[in-house]
Design a protein around this motif. Structure first.
Motif, PDB file in Angstrom:
ATOM      1  N   LEU A 220      -3.643 -39.670  44.906  1.00  0.00           N
ATOM      2  CA  LEU A 220      -3.743 -41.046  44.445  1.00  0.00           C
ATOM      3  C   LEU A 220      -2.917 -41.955  45.360  1.00  0.00           C
ATOM      4  O   LEU A 220      -1.704 -41.784  45.479  1.00  0.00           O
ATOM      5  CB  LEU A 220      -3.237 -41.161  43.001  1.00  0.00           C
ATOM      6  N   LEU A 221      -3.607 -42.886  46.013  1.00  0.00           N
ATOM      7  CA  LEU A 221      -2.940 -43.867  46.862  1.00  0.00           C
ATOM      8  C   LEU A 221      -3.214 -45.272  46.332  1.00  0.00           C
ATOM      9  O   LEU A 221      -4.268 -45.524  45.732  1.00  0.00           O
ATOM     10  CB  LEU A 221      -3.430 -43.775  48.316  1.00  0.00           C
ATOM     11  N   HIS A 222      -2.300 -46.171  46.567  1.00  0.00           N
ATOM     12  CA  HIS A 222      -2.472 -47.555  46.135  1.00  0.00           C
ATOM     13  C   HIS A 222      -2.627 -48.494  47.315  1.00  0.00           C
ATOM     14  O   HIS A 222      -2.480 -49.719  47.176  1.00  0.00           O
ATOM     15  CB  HIS A 222      -1.292 -47.983  45.259  1.00  0.00           C
ATOM     16  N   MET A 223      -2.925 -47.949  48.454  1.00  0.00           N
ATOM     17  CA  MET A 223      -3.155 -48.693  49.679  1.00  0.00           C
ATOM     18  C   MET A 223      -4.296 -47.978  50.415  1.00  0.00           C
ATOM     19  O   MET A 223      -4.776 -46.947  49.955  1.00  0.00           O
ATOM     20  CB  MET A 223      -1.885 -48.717  50.539  1.00  0.00           C
ATOM     21  N   PRO A 224      -4.754 -48.493  51.563  1.00  0.00           N
ATOM     22  CA  PRO A 224      -5.822 -47.787  52.281  1.00  0.00           C
ATOM     23  C   PRO A 224      -5.394 -46.386  52.696  1.00  0.00           C
ATOM     24  O   PRO A 224      -4.215 -46.110  52.902  1.00  0.00           O
ATOM     25  CB  PRO A 224      -6.068 -48.684  53.509  1.00  0.00           C
ATOM     26  N   GLY A 225      -6.375 -45.509  52.831  1.00  0.00           N
ATOM     27  CA  GLY A 225      -6.057 -44.120  53.128  1.00  0.00           C
ATOM     28  C   GLY A 225      -5.346 -43.917  54.446  1.00  0.00           C
ATOM     29  O   GLY A 225      -4.589 -42.954  54.598  1.00  0.00           O
ATOM     30  N   ASP A 226      -5.572 -44.829  55.407  1.00  0.00           N
ATOM     31  CA  ASP A 226      -4.963 -44.640  56.718  1.00  0.00           C
ATOM     32  C   ASP A 226      -3.655 -45.402  56.894  1.00  0.00           C
ATOM     33  O   ASP A 226      -3.137 -45.489  58.014  1.00  0.00           O
ATOM     34  CB  ASP A 226      -5.940 -45.023  57.833  1.00  0.00           C
ATOM     35  N   ILE A 227      -3.110 -45.950  55.821  1.00  0.00           N
ATOM     36  CA  ILE A 227      -1.768 -46.521  55.923  1.00  0.00           C
ATOM     37  C   ILE A 227      -0.776 -45.370  56.061  1.00  0.00           C
ATOM     38  O   ILE A 227      -1.080 -44.225  55.684  1.00  0.00           O
ATOM     39  CB  ILE A 227      -1.430 -47.382  54.691  1.00  0.00           C
ATOM     40  N   GLU A 228       0.375 -45.639  56.607  1.00  0.00           N
ATOM     41  CA  GLU A 228       1.377 -44.589  56.791  1.00  0.00           C
ATOM     42  C   GLU A 228       2.752 -45.091  56.369  1.00  0.00           C
ATOM     43  O   GLU A 228       3.128 -46.217  56.683  1.00  0.00           O
ATOM     44  CB  GLU A 228       1.430 -44.140  58.260  1.00  0.00           C
ATOM     45  N   VAL A 229       3.466 -44.239  55.658  1.00  0.00           N
ATOM     46  CA  VAL A 229       4.875 -44.477  55.353  1.00  0.00           C
ATOM     47  C   VAL A 229       5.654 -43.296  55.912  1.00  0.00           C
ATOM     48  O   VAL A 229       5.384 -42.143  55.565  1.00  0.00           O
ATOM     49  CB  VAL A 229       5.132 -44.624  53.844  1.00  0.00           C
ATOM     50  N   HIS A 230       6.586 -43.587  56.797  1.00  0.00           N
ATOM     51  CA  HIS A 230       7.389 -42.552  57.446  1.00  0.00           C
ATOM     52  C   HIS A 230       8.850 -42.704  57.038  1.00  0.00           C
ATOM     53  O   HIS A 230       9.336 -43.816  56.834  1.00  0.00           O
ATOM     54  CB  HIS A 230       7.305 -42.675  58.974  1.00  0.00           C
ATOM     55  N   ILE A 231       9.530 -41.566  56.951  1.00  0.00           N
ATOM     56  CA  ILE A 231      10.988 -41.569  56.789  1.00  0.00           C
ATOM     57  C   ILE A 231      11.586 -41.505  58.190  1.00  0.00           C
ATOM     58  O   ILE A 231      11.459 -40.501  58.887  1.00  0.00           O
ATOM     59  CB  ILE A 231      11.481 -40.389  55.934  1.00  0.00           C
ATOM     60  N   GLY A 232      12.202 -42.602  58.603  1.00  0.00           N
ATOM     61  CA  GLY A 232      12.761 -42.667  59.942  1.00  0.00           C
ATOM     62  C   GLY A 232      14.029 -41.846  60.066  1.00  0.00           C
ATOM     63  O   GLY A 232      14.589 -41.340  59.087  1.00  0.00           O
ATOM     64  N   ALA A 233      14.492 -41.714  61.302  1.00  0.00           N
ATOM     65  CA  ALA A 233      15.716 -40.969  61.549  1.00  0.00           C
ATOM     66  C   ALA A 233      16.923 -41.614  60.879  1.00  0.00           C
ATOM     67  O   ALA A 233      17.933 -40.948  60.635  1.00  0.00           O
ATOM     68  CB  ALA A 233      15.955 -40.873  63.066  1.00  0.00           C
ATOM     69  N   ASP A 234      16.812 -42.915  60.546  1.00  0.00           N
ATOM     70  CA  ASP A 234      17.908 -43.606  59.861  1.00  0.00           C
ATOM     71  C   ASP A 234      17.836 -43.463  58.352  1.00  0.00           C
ATOM     72  O   ASP A 234      18.653 -44.042  57.627  1.00  0.00           O
ATOM     73  CB  ASP A 234      17.913 -45.091  60.246  1.00  0.00           C
ATOM     74  N   GLY A 235      16.834 -42.696  57.842  1.00  0.00           N
ATOM     75  CA  GLY A 235      16.705 -42.465  56.413  1.00  0.00           C
ATOM     76  C   GLY A 235      15.901 -43.528  55.682  1.00  0.00           C
ATOM     77  O   GLY A 235      15.639 -43.379  54.486  1.00  0.00           O
ATOM     78  N   ARG A 236      15.482 -44.595  56.366  1.00  0.00           N
ATOM     79  CA  ARG A 236      14.689 -45.635  55.727  1.00  0.00           C
ATOM     80  C   ARG A 236      13.216 -45.243  55.703  1.00  0.00           C
ATOM     81  O   ARG A 236      12.741 -44.503  56.556  1.00  0.00           O
ATOM     82  CB  ARG A 236      14.849 -46.961  56.470  1.00  0.00           C
ATOM     83  N   ALA A 237      12.489 -45.776  54.723  1.00  0.00           N
ATOM     84  CA  ALA A 237      11.050 -45.545  54.612  1.00  0.00           C
ATOM     85  C   ALA A 237      10.317 -46.734  55.216  1.00  0.00           C
ATOM     86  O   ALA A 237      10.417 -47.858  54.711  1.00  0.00           O
ATOM     87  CB  ALA A 237      10.647 -45.362  53.149  1.00  0.00           C
ATOM     88  N   TYR A 238       9.574 -46.498  56.310  1.00  0.00           N
ATOM     89  CA  TYR A 238       8.906 -47.562  57.050  1.00  0.00           C
ATOM     90  C   TYR A 238       7.394 -47.525  56.805  1.00  0.00           C
ATOM     91  O   TYR A 238       6.774 -46.474  56.898  1.00  0.00           O
ATOM     92  CB  TYR A 238       9.174 -47.437  58.545  1.00  0.00           C
ATOM     93  N   ILE A 239       6.827 -48.701  56.534  1.00  0.00           N
ATOM     94  CA  ILE A 239       5.387 -48.840  56.307  1.00  0.00           C
ATOM     95  C   ILE A 239       4.713 -49.251  57.610  1.00  0.00           C
ATOM     96  O   ILE A 239       5.098 -50.233  58.242  1.00  0.00           O
ATOM     97  CB  ILE A 239       5.107 -49.895  55.221  1.00  0.00           C
ATOM     98  N   LEU A 240       3.670 -48.488  58.010  1.00  0.00           N
ATOM     99  CA  LEU A 240       2.957 -48.743  59.267  1.00  0.00           C
ATOM    100  C   LEU A 240       1.451 -48.793  59.030  1.00  0.00           C
ATOM    101  O   LEU A 240       0.962 -48.426  57.960  1.00  0.00           O
ATOM    102  CB  LEU A 240       3.258 -47.635  60.284  1.00  0.00           C
ATOM    103  N   ASP A 241       0.729 -49.233  60.055  1.00  0.00           N
ATOM    104  CA  ASP A 241      -0.739 -49.251  60.068  1.00  0.00           C
ATOM    105  C   ASP A 241      -1.285 -50.021  58.864  1.00  0.00           C
ATOM    106  O   ASP A 241      -1.910 -49.468  57.960  1.00  0.00           O
ATOM    107  CB  ASP A 241      -1.295 -47.826  60.092  1.00  0.00           C
ATOM    108  N   THR A 242      -1.071 -51.321  58.901  1.00  0.00           N
ATOM    109  CA  THR A 242      -1.400 -52.185  57.758  1.00  0.00           C
ATOM    110  C   THR A 242      -2.664 -53.006  57.979  1.00  0.00           C
ATOM    111  O   THR A 242      -2.887 -53.990  57.290  1.00  0.00           O
ATOM    112  CB  THR A 242      -0.227 -53.138  57.491  1.00  0.00           C
ATOM    113  N   ALA A 243      -3.505 -52.602  58.937  1.00  0.00           N
ATOM    114  CA  ALA A 243      -4.682 -53.410  59.273  1.00  0.00           C
ATOM    115  C   ALA A 243      -5.696 -53.474  58.140  1.00  0.00           C
ATOM    116  O   ALA A 243      -6.446 -54.451  58.028  1.00  0.00           O
ATOM    117  CB  ALA A 243      -5.350 -52.866  60.532  1.00  0.00           C
ATOM    118  N   ARG A 244      -5.731 -52.451  57.273  1.00  0.00           N
ATOM    119  CA  ARG A 244      -6.733 -52.433  56.197  1.00  0.00           C
ATOM    120  C   ARG A 244      -6.096 -52.544  54.816  1.00  0.00           C
ATOM    121  O   ARG A 244      -6.644 -52.040  53.836  1.00  0.00           O
ATOM    122  CB  ARG A 244      -7.570 -51.150  56.292  1.00  0.00           C
TER     123      ARG A 244
END
Length: 471
Positions: A332-356
């Motif tokens: 279950l996702l609440h955004m497009p399937g190809d969006i990405e959330v990564h845990i960076g090396a600094d421990g923060r959660a970054y949202i990427l690929d927001t075109a859709r």
């Protein structure tokens, strides 16, 4: 490759060597002496006087006329670069003529190891400090000040942070524009001839990708035939920026409790190209915790806290949750399937690929890639009673597609048959009001002119009467 560095003192007319380091001087060693290297290399921080650096590199360029490279680190033959990118010439020196460089020879490579600026960390640190002020203010006053920029920037603690945010934004935009213009202007050159070498960063969309001064660049081009041409790819780039800005706007309401982050981003438009510039993030394939990076074969919704936070953002934007993937990968996702959330090396959660992020309207089958270029506006989505899936009309939304597509069709019908008519009526009303004001102004002016003319005639008649009496 080695270079001979020769420095010239201005008091000597810039023609006599002041300090000379012979062959064997490493280019990067020279650059490391000036941490503020911006393309116009000065050495005042090295030897304590205002001198100018000049590179002589017969291995790279062949014989060089010293008159053509006064002042700046020489990088290519385009004379417009000197004034357009690296600043004006010194007042005492005339403009440099263009110099012809053998295009088959490699150019100096852009290299800045150890000097990269961590734009994302600076940006998030400022936002987190603002979130701390917001949390304390909300707890003590009960007011949500974070979204009210007027109130937030008026507090004694937050005003310096807001100023720093503006300064950071300007610095990022200036750096991205400076480097982006170089990348665009060298677009057609062989890779060996480019000042900023491309890198292999993965992904099927977009062409060559670059990294310089802590900023990641990628061209908005349809290299894989996904967008119906480069014009479509440029639209997708704008959608990515809009999606990121809308997510950031949603986060501003919840900075102190959502713990999600975005990178910095801008788009450079130059010579018919669009180049996306984003602050570098310390992420990799193993840092993905939400969304899919391989076309849906693997879908991540690994952390309940991030899943919940993404739902909060989707609720703010009026975007519908839906299932993506098949079998064990159905999530279950609440955004497009190809969006990405990564845990960076600094421990923060970054949202990427927001075109859709925003759902597509009912696709026009005559437009290739229309489901990625023809999207609803965020303002329109907020007017709908029913949230819409970002993956409607796509293969990402095959699970329960009849419902998702029906909602998308209904929203498209409302847009075309109601909202556009409302917009047209509103424009007519505004035009009528403006026309009325204009006509009132014309009548008022004409009336004043008539009154003035009558007054002048009366004055003339009185003057004539007086003259007759005098006679």
């Amino acid at each position: 490759s080695t270079r001979e560095l020769v420095m010239y003192a201005p008091e000597e007319g810039g023609t006599t060597p002041y300090v000379q380091e012979g062959a064997g001087t490493n280019y990067q060693t020279v650059l490391d002496r000036n941490s503020n290297y911006d393309g116009s290399f000065t050495t005042s921080n090295v030897i304590g006087v205002d001198t100018y650096a000049r590179f002589t590199d017969t291995d790279i360029y062949g014989p060089v006329d010293p008159a053509t490279i006064y002042g700046d680190v020489e990088m290519d033959a385009d004379s417009s670069r000197y004034t357009g990118l690296y600043g004006s010439d010194t007042p005492s020196q005339p403009s440099r003529p263009p110099r012809v460089v053998d295009p088959n020879q490699p150019r100096m490579r852009w290299s800045d190891p150890g000097s990269e600026r961590n734009w994302s960390d600076e940006f998030q640190t400022l936002l987190e400090r603002l979130a701390h002020i917001h949390r304390n203010t909300e707890e003590t006053t009960g007011q949500n000040l974070l979204w009210d920029i007027t109130l937030l920037s008026g507090t004694q603690e937050s005003l310096p942070l807001m100023t720093q945010l503006v300064t950071l934004h300007e610095a990022f935009a200036q750096a991205a524009t400076r480097i982006g213009r170089i990348i665009i202007e060298e677009y057609g050159l062989p890779v060996a001839n480019k000042s900023v070498p491309p890198l292999d960063a993965g992904g099927v969309a977009g062409g060559e990708k670059y990294l310089a001064e802590g900023i990641f660049f990628k061209f908005a081009v349809d290299s894989s035939g996904l967008f119906g041409g480069d014009a479509g790819a440029q639209k997708v780039a704008v959608h990515e920026h809009n999606g990121l800005m809308s997510i950031l706007g949603s986060l501003m309401w919840h900075l102190h409790d959502l713990h999600l982050s975005t990178n910095m981003m801008c788009i450079i438009s130059h010579r018919g190209h669009k180049l996306i510039a984003q602050s570098k993030l310390a992420i990799n394939a193993g840092s993905l915790v939400y969304g899919s990076a391989d076309g849906g074969r693997t879908v991540h919704a690994d952390r309940p806290d991030i899943n919940s936070n993404m739902k909060t953002i989707a609720d703010i934007l009026n975007i519908k949750g839906h299932y993506v993937g098949q079998g064990a990968q159905r999530k279950l996702l609440h955004m497009p399937g190809d969006i990405e959330v990564h845990i960076g090396a600094d421990g923060r959660a970054y949202i990427l690929d927001t075109a859709r992020v925003f759902p597509p309207v009912l696709p026009d089958m005559r437009v290739a890639g229309g489901f990625m270029t023809q999207l609803f506006r965020p303002e329109f989505l907020l007017r709908l009673d029913t949230p819409i899936s970002s993956d409607a009309f796509t293969r990402w939304g095959m699970d329960n597609k009849e419902e998702h597509n029906a909602e998308g069709r209904a929203a498209t019908s409302r847009l075309l048959n109601e909202s556009l008519l409302e917009c047209a009526r509103s424009m007519d009303q505004q035009f009528e009001r403006v026309l009325t004001l204009v006509m009132q102004g014309v009548l008022f002016t004409a009336h004043n002119r008539t009154q003035t003319s009558t007054t002048n005639n009366n004055n003339n008649n009185n003057n004539n009467n007086n003259n007759n009496n005098n006679n």
